[in-house]
Enzyme design. Structure first.
Site, PDB file in Angstrom:
ATOM      1  N   GLY A  29     -39.813  78.617  -8.526  1.00 33.79           N
ATOM      2  CA  GLY A  29     -40.316  79.907  -8.996  1.00 33.79           C
ATOM      3  C   GLY A  29     -41.493  80.351  -8.145  1.00 33.79           C
ATOM      4  O   GLY A  29     -41.655  79.921  -6.995  1.00 33.79           O
ATOM      5  N   ASP A  30     -42.328  81.172  -8.743  1.00 35.11           N
ATOM      6  CA  ASP A  30     -43.488  81.707  -8.009  1.00 35.11           C
ATOM      7  C   ASP A  30     -44.656  80.718  -7.959  1.00 35.11           C
ATOM      8  O   ASP A  30     -45.505  80.813  -7.072  1.00 35.11           O
ATOM      9  CB  ASP A  30     -43.971  82.996  -8.675  1.00 35.11           C
ATOM     10  CG  ASP A  30     -44.361  82.757 -10.137  1.00 35.11           C
ATOM     11  OD1 ASP A  30     -43.602  82.068 -10.868  1.00 35.11           O
ATOM     12  OD2 ASP A  30     -45.430  83.238 -10.547  1.00 35.11           O
ATOM     13  N   THR A  90     -48.135  83.795 -14.517  1.00 36.37           N
ATOM     14  CA  THR A  90     -47.118  83.127 -15.332  1.00 36.37           C
ATOM     15  C   THR A  90     -46.101  84.161 -15.776  1.00 36.37           C
ATOM     16  O   THR A  90     -46.459  85.284 -16.134  1.00 36.37           O
ATOM     17  CB  THR A  90     -47.722  82.432 -16.571  1.00 36.37           C
ATOM     18  OG1 THR A  90     -46.638  81.899 -17.345  1.00 36.37           O
ATOM     19  CG2 THR A  90     -48.556  83.356 -17.432  1.00 36.37           C
ATOM     20  N   GLY A  91     -44.842  83.775 -15.748  1.00 39.73           N
ATOM     21  CA  GLY A  91     -43.806  84.718 -16.145  1.00 39.73           C
ATOM     22  C   GLY A  91     -42.531  84.438 -15.392  1.00 39.73           C
ATOM     23  O   GLY A  91     -42.365  83.359 -14.813  1.00 39.73           O
ATOM     24  N   THR A  95     -46.274  77.799 -18.290  1.00 39.61           N
ATOM     25  CA  THR A  95     -47.008  77.399 -17.088  1.00 39.61           C
ATOM     26  C   THR A  95     -48.505  77.399 -17.368  1.00 39.61           C
ATOM     27  O   THR A  95     -48.974  78.155 -18.215  1.00 39.61           O
ATOM     28  CB  THR A  95     -46.677  78.438 -16.001  1.00 39.61           C
ATOM     29  OG1 THR A  95     -45.291  78.325 -15.726  1.00 39.61           O
ATOM     30  CG2 THR A  95     -47.468  78.256 -14.744  1.00 39.61           C
ATOM     31  N   ARG A 149     -34.008  75.248  -7.877  1.00 37.94           N
ATOM     32  CA  ARG A 149     -34.708  76.541  -7.944  1.00 37.94           C
ATOM     33  C   ARG A 149     -36.223  76.342  -7.921  1.00 37.94           C
ATOM     34  O   ARG A 149     -36.765  75.481  -8.613  1.00 37.94           O
ATOM     35  CB  ARG A 149     -34.290  77.249  -9.232  1.00 37.94           C
ATOM     36  CG  ARG A 149     -34.996  78.574  -9.515  1.00 37.94           C
ATOM     37  CD  ARG A 149     -36.109  78.413 -10.497  1.00 37.94           C
ATOM     38  NE  ARG A 149     -36.680  79.706 -10.899  1.00 37.94           N
ATOM     39  CZ  ARG A 149     -37.847  79.830 -11.520  1.00 37.94           C
ATOM     40  NH1 ARG A 149     -38.550  78.747 -11.820  1.00 37.94           N
ATOM     41  NH2 ARG A 149     -38.316  81.014 -11.856  1.00 37.94           N
ATOM     42  N   GLY A 196     -40.557  84.016 -12.673  1.00 39.49           N
ATOM     43  CA  GLY A 196     -41.018  83.804 -11.307  1.00 39.49           C
ATOM     44  C   GLY A 196     -40.332  84.622 -10.233  1.00 39.49           C
ATOM     45  O   GLY A 196     -40.961  85.014  -9.243  1.00 39.49           O
TER      46      GLY A 196
HETATM   47  N1  ASP Z   1     -43.556  81.405 -13.370  1.00 37.11           N
HETATM   48  C1  ASP Z   1     -42.885  80.175 -13.706  1.00 37.11           C
HETATM   49  C2  ASP Z   1     -41.606  80.093 -12.928  1.00 37.11           C
HETATM   50  O1  ASP Z   1     -40.954  81.071 -12.743  1.00 37.11           O
HETATM   51  C3  ASP Z   1     -42.550  80.075 -15.146  1.00 37.11           C
HETATM   52  C4  ASP Z   1     -43.689  80.296 -16.083  1.00 37.11           C
HETATM   53  O2  ASP Z   1     -44.653  80.964 -15.761  1.00 37.11           O
HETATM   54  O3  ASP Z   1     -43.607  79.788 -17.190  1.00 37.11           O
HETATM   55  O4  ASP Z   1     -41.237  78.995 -12.552  1.00 37.11           O
END
Ligand code: ASP
Length: 345
Positions: A242-243, A263-264, A212, A240, A266
């Site tokens: 994410g965050d 980022t992570g 991300t 789906r 989510g």
């Molecule tokens: N946070 C993002 C998600 O969960 C993924 C990412 O940060 O790479 O969609």
């Protein structure tokens, strides 16, 4: 009272120097006698990114792309442009760069599609815009900004969001625009792994690389802004989200505290309202940016099993970039100073 608190905080920061927290370590920058004229930080995703698995050529490409992104934002801020413009343009560049999991280069869903999410927030007005699951909008961050500025809403998803994009004249593309072989191969690997063991092909996989992109900026008028854009997670399904498109989870900005982009994994960032949690700790708990980000990323998320990181910037120009994964593509810029990093230091 508020002025007194601000004065005390300012005195502490001046006395201790302007700190930039990076990864697990704290890099104390040269003490500054006043807050920088502007500041900006970016990320290009966190995850299982290690030097051992990174070909030197690839590392160079990533660093060059992060550096170019910083230049785009810095040029806007240098000229007195707004934090919102710096965040938007920097993220547009990262969305167009196939190295990152946002726009072109986004990861694939279980069905082999690219579904893109993005959000942006203005710390001054606290207005925000976000989009989820769009498939033909070239730059989802521009659409998020259009939602904020040209609609009465905060979050639009799917076909409705696409219709809104067309009505507002945003650039639309064939879904093929987002395709990269590397991400396609990544999906095939995840599908294969899932056949053998449902967990390894899933979002829980330990060797997951996020990707991300995000940006936080402080402009010369003292205004903060934050934005995030992503393709989500490889092999995601059932529409789906994410965050990243969730204000308060993946993105938040308030001139009273700070601007944050995450980022992570989510699902964890949504559960713990991570971006807002950082701001709330500062506003209600009197914590510094460093204390708040360290607590949330290195203690709370670690305890809960939420892998990832974030970038955060306060009104005094302090920057923190903590991550609890192996690496995080990241960088920051202030007048005369610049940093780009990938691994723990
Ligand atoms: N946070 C993002 C998600 O969960 C993924 C990412 O940060 O790479 O969609």
């Amino acid at each position: 009272m508020k002025n007194l608190a601000t004065f005390c905080l300012l005195t502490i920061i001046i006395a201790t120097g302007c700190k930039t927290t990076d990864g697990n370590s704290t890099n104390t920058m040269k003490p500054t006698s006043s807050k920088p004229a502007y500041a900006m930080a970016i990320h290009g995703g966190a995850g299982a990114i290690s030097k051992a698995n990174m070909p030197p050529e690839k590392e160079k490409e990533y660093k060059a792309a992060l550096d170019s992104a910083l230049t785009i934002g810095e040029q806007i801020l240098q000229k007195g442009g707004s934090a919102m413009d710096a965040v938007t343009q920097t993220i547009v560049f990262l969305e167009n760069c196939p190295l990152f999991n946002a726009g072109r280069g986004a990861v694939f869903t279980h069905e082999g599609k690219n579904e893109l999410d993005a959000s942006i927030m203005d710390g001054t007005s606290q207005k925000a815009g976000a989009v989820g699951g769009v498939t033909t909008v070239k730059n989802p961050i521009r659409l998020a900004r259009a939602v904020m500025e040209q609609s009465a809403h905060v979050l639009l998803t799917g076909q409705g969001a696409e219709q809104f994009a067309r009505e507002k004249g945003l650039e639309m593309v064939d879904p093929k625009w987002f395709f990269t072989q590397e991400r396609w191969d990544g999906l095939q690997k995840a599908l294969e792994a899932e056949k053998k063991d449902a967990r390894t092909g899933s979002l829980e996989s330990a060797d997951y690389k996020f990707g991300t992109v995000g940006c936080v900026a402080l402009d010369q008028n003292g205004h903060l802004a934050a934005g995030t854009s992503t393709g989500g997670m490889t092999n995601k399904r059932w529409n789906r989200l994410g965050d990243s498109p969730i204000i308060g989870a993946g993105t938040y900005a308030s001139n009273d505290a700070c601007a944050v982009s995450c980022t992570g994994h989510g699902e964890y960032f949504i559960r713990y309202a991570v971006a807002y949690d950082i701001c709330a700790q500062m506003t209600y708990g009197g914590k510094t940016l460093e204390q708040a980000t360290q607590h949330t990323v290195m203690e709370k998320l670690v305890a809960k099993g939420g892998s990832g990181g974030l970038i955060a910037l306060d009104t005094l120009g302090n920057i923190c970039q903590p991550f609890n994964s192996e690496g995080m593509y990241r960088g920051w810029v202030k007048p005369g100073q610049r940093y780009v990093g990938i691994y723990k230091e």
